[in-house]
Write a protein that holds these residues in place. Structure first.
Motif, PDB file in Angstrom:
ATOM      1  N   UNK A 115       0.884  -1.031  -0.006  1.00  0.00           N
ATOM      2  CA  UNK A 115      -0.044   0.104  -0.149  1.00  0.00           C
ATOM      3  C   UNK A 115       0.788   1.369  -0.088  1.00  0.00           C
ATOM      4  N   UNK A 116       0.540   2.114  -0.946  1.00  0.00           N
ATOM      5  CA  UNK A 116       1.169   3.543  -0.980  1.00  0.00           C
ATOM      6  C   UNK A 116       0.313   3.989   0.346  1.00  0.00           C
ATOM      7  N   UNK A 117       1.121   5.172   0.750  1.00  0.00           N
ATOM      8  CA  UNK A 117       0.315   5.542   2.186  1.00  0.00           C
ATOM      9  C   UNK A 117      -0.562   7.062   1.777  1.00  0.00           C
ATOM     10  N   UNK A 118       0.145   7.799   1.444  1.00  0.00           N
ATOM     11  CA  UNK A 118      -0.623   9.342   1.260  1.00  0.00           C
ATOM     12  C   UNK A 118      -1.478   9.111   0.024  1.00  0.00           C
ATOM     13  N   UNK A 119      -2.623   9.420   0.326  1.00  0.00           N
ATOM     14  CA  UNK A 119      -3.828   9.315  -0.845  1.00  0.00           C
ATOM     15  C   UNK A 119      -4.417   8.186  -0.896  1.00  0.00           C
ATOM     16  N   UNK A 120      -3.902   6.934  -0.258  1.00  0.00           N
ATOM     17  CA  UNK A 120      -4.236   5.735  -0.349  1.00  0.00           C
ATOM     18  C   UNK A 120      -4.818   5.020   1.098  1.00  0.00           C
ATOM     19  N   UNK A 121      -3.831   5.059   2.099  1.00  0.00           N
ATOM     20  CA  UNK A 121      -4.308   4.703   3.413  1.00  0.00           C
ATOM     21  C   UNK A 121      -4.727   5.813   4.159  1.00  0.00           C
ATOM     22  N   UNK A 122      -3.885   6.898   4.220  1.00  0.00           N
ATOM     23  CA  UNK A 122      -4.375   8.105   4.774  1.00  0.00           C
ATOM     24  C   UNK A 122      -4.504   9.264   3.922  1.00  0.00           C
ATOM     25  N   UNK A 123      -5.092  10.263   4.428  1.00  0.00           N
ATOM     26  CA  UNK A 123      -5.255  11.373   3.344  1.00  0.00           C
ATOM     27  C   UNK A 123      -4.029  12.138   3.425  1.00  0.00           C
ATOM     28  N   UNK A 124      -3.830  12.605   2.093  1.00  0.00           N
ATOM     29  CA  UNK A 124      -2.469  13.092   1.712  1.00  0.00           C
ATOM     30  C   UNK A 124      -2.753  14.567   1.175  1.00  0.00           C
ATOM     31  N   UNK A 125      -1.770  15.161   0.483  1.00  0.00           N
ATOM     32  CA  UNK A 125      -1.803  16.530  -0.023  1.00  0.00           C
ATOM     33  C   UNK A 125      -3.195  16.703  -0.675  1.00  0.00           C
ATOM     34  N   UNK A 126      -3.802  15.861  -1.494  1.00  0.00           N
ATOM     35  CA  UNK A 126      -5.059  16.034  -2.260  1.00  0.00           C
ATOM     36  C   UNK A 126      -6.236  16.432  -1.519  1.00  0.00           C
ATOM     37  N   UNK A 127      -6.150  15.567  -0.414  1.00  0.00           N
ATOM     38  CA  UNK A 127      -7.466  15.630   0.580  1.00  0.00           C
ATOM     39  C   UNK A 127      -6.896  16.727   1.869  1.00  0.00           C
ATOM     40  N   UNK A 128      -5.801  16.775   2.063  1.00  0.00           N
ATOM     41  CA  UNK A 128      -5.556  17.768   3.277  1.00  0.00           C
ATOM     42  C   UNK A 128      -5.389  19.239   2.810  1.00  0.00           C
ATOM     43  N   UNK A 129      -4.988  19.469   1.566  1.00  0.00           N
ATOM     44  CA  UNK A 129      -4.513  20.575   1.058  1.00  0.00           C
ATOM     45  C   UNK A 129      -3.018  21.042   1.456  1.00  0.00           C
ATOM     46  N   UNK A 130      -2.185  19.716   2.110  1.00  0.00           N
ATOM     47  CA  UNK A 130      -0.802  19.984   2.440  1.00  0.00           C
ATOM     48  C   UNK A 130      -0.248  18.676   2.533  1.00  0.00           C
ATOM     49  N   UNK A 131       0.799  18.398   2.662  1.00  0.00           N
ATOM     50  CA  UNK A 131       1.681  17.285   2.652  1.00  0.00           C
ATOM     51  C   UNK A 131       1.261  16.836   4.274  1.00  0.00           C
ATOM     52  N   UNK A 132       1.524  15.543   4.592  1.00  0.00           N
ATOM     53  CA  UNK A 132       1.548  14.870   5.964  1.00  0.00           C
ATOM     54  C   UNK A 132       2.886  15.191   6.191  1.00  0.00           C
ATOM     55  N   UNK A 133       3.213  15.994   7.354  1.00  0.00           N
ATOM     56  CA  UNK A 133       4.491  16.476   7.884  1.00  0.00           C
ATOM     57  C   UNK A 133       4.777  16.105   9.113  1.00  0.00           C
TER      58      UNK A 133
END
Length: 177
Positions: A13-31
């Motif tokens: 599994x990719x993580x950002x945008x797949x398992x957890x919300x990533x930049x597309x959903x949050x409007x920012x990267x998971x930092x």
């Protein structure tokens, strides 16, 4: 290969945008860990995969490390929080800290950044060494939300599914129950 090695289905599994919300959903990267928001559908599907006897690995490009945007410590904390919110269903989580725009050549070139298959292969091999299992690509599935995820799956000879389609199957299974 010995006959005692178990052949086990591997879900990558990719993580950002797949398992957890990533930049597309949050409007920012998971930092960091406070940015982590896992999709409930992903957890449901991970539970189902595990119930069928499969293994799960998370693989993620985290080029912000190489670019100086985020620290390794923050990424590790975000990965730990992702694992926690995903009910500790991951057998392994790994990330690439490289980025082609990094000033340091050691951080600019690698074999692990998706679409290269190094991260997927290395993580599967480490898990296999720990478990004594093997993970034939024909039993595996790679799920991601970006073209580099699809290309990584192709190069590693894994079946691929888009994250939105994968998560939508959780809703279908709930409605069929």
């Amino acid at each position: 290969m010995t006959h005692t090695e178990a052949r086990v289905a591997l879900l990558a599994l990719d993580l950002d945008g797949t398992v957890r919300k990533g930049a597309d959903e949050l409007g920012r990267f998971v930092n960091g860990p406070n940015d982590v928001e896992v999709f409930p559908e992903a957890v449901s599907l991970m539970r189902q995969w595990k119930k069928r006897g499969g293994r799960i690995i998370g693989v993620s490009n985290q080029g912000g490390i190489a670019l100086g945007i985020v620290t390794m410590k923050d990424v590790a904390a975000a990965m730990s929080e992702t694992h926690k919110q995903a009910e500790r269903l991951f057998d392994k989580i790994a990330w690439c800290r490289h980025h082609p725009d990094a000033k340091d050549p050691e951080y600019a070139r690698c074999w692990c950044r998706k679409p290269a298959p190094g991260l997927l292969i290395e993580t599967a091999l480490k898990l296999a060494a720990e478990t004594g299992e093997i993970y034939p690509p024909h039993l595996g599935l790679f799920v991601g939300d970006r073209e580099e995820d699809r290309e990584c799956a192709r190069i590693a000879n894994f079946d691929f599914m888009w994250a939105k389609d994968w998560r939508a199957t959780a809703a279908m299974e709930i409605n069929d129950a």
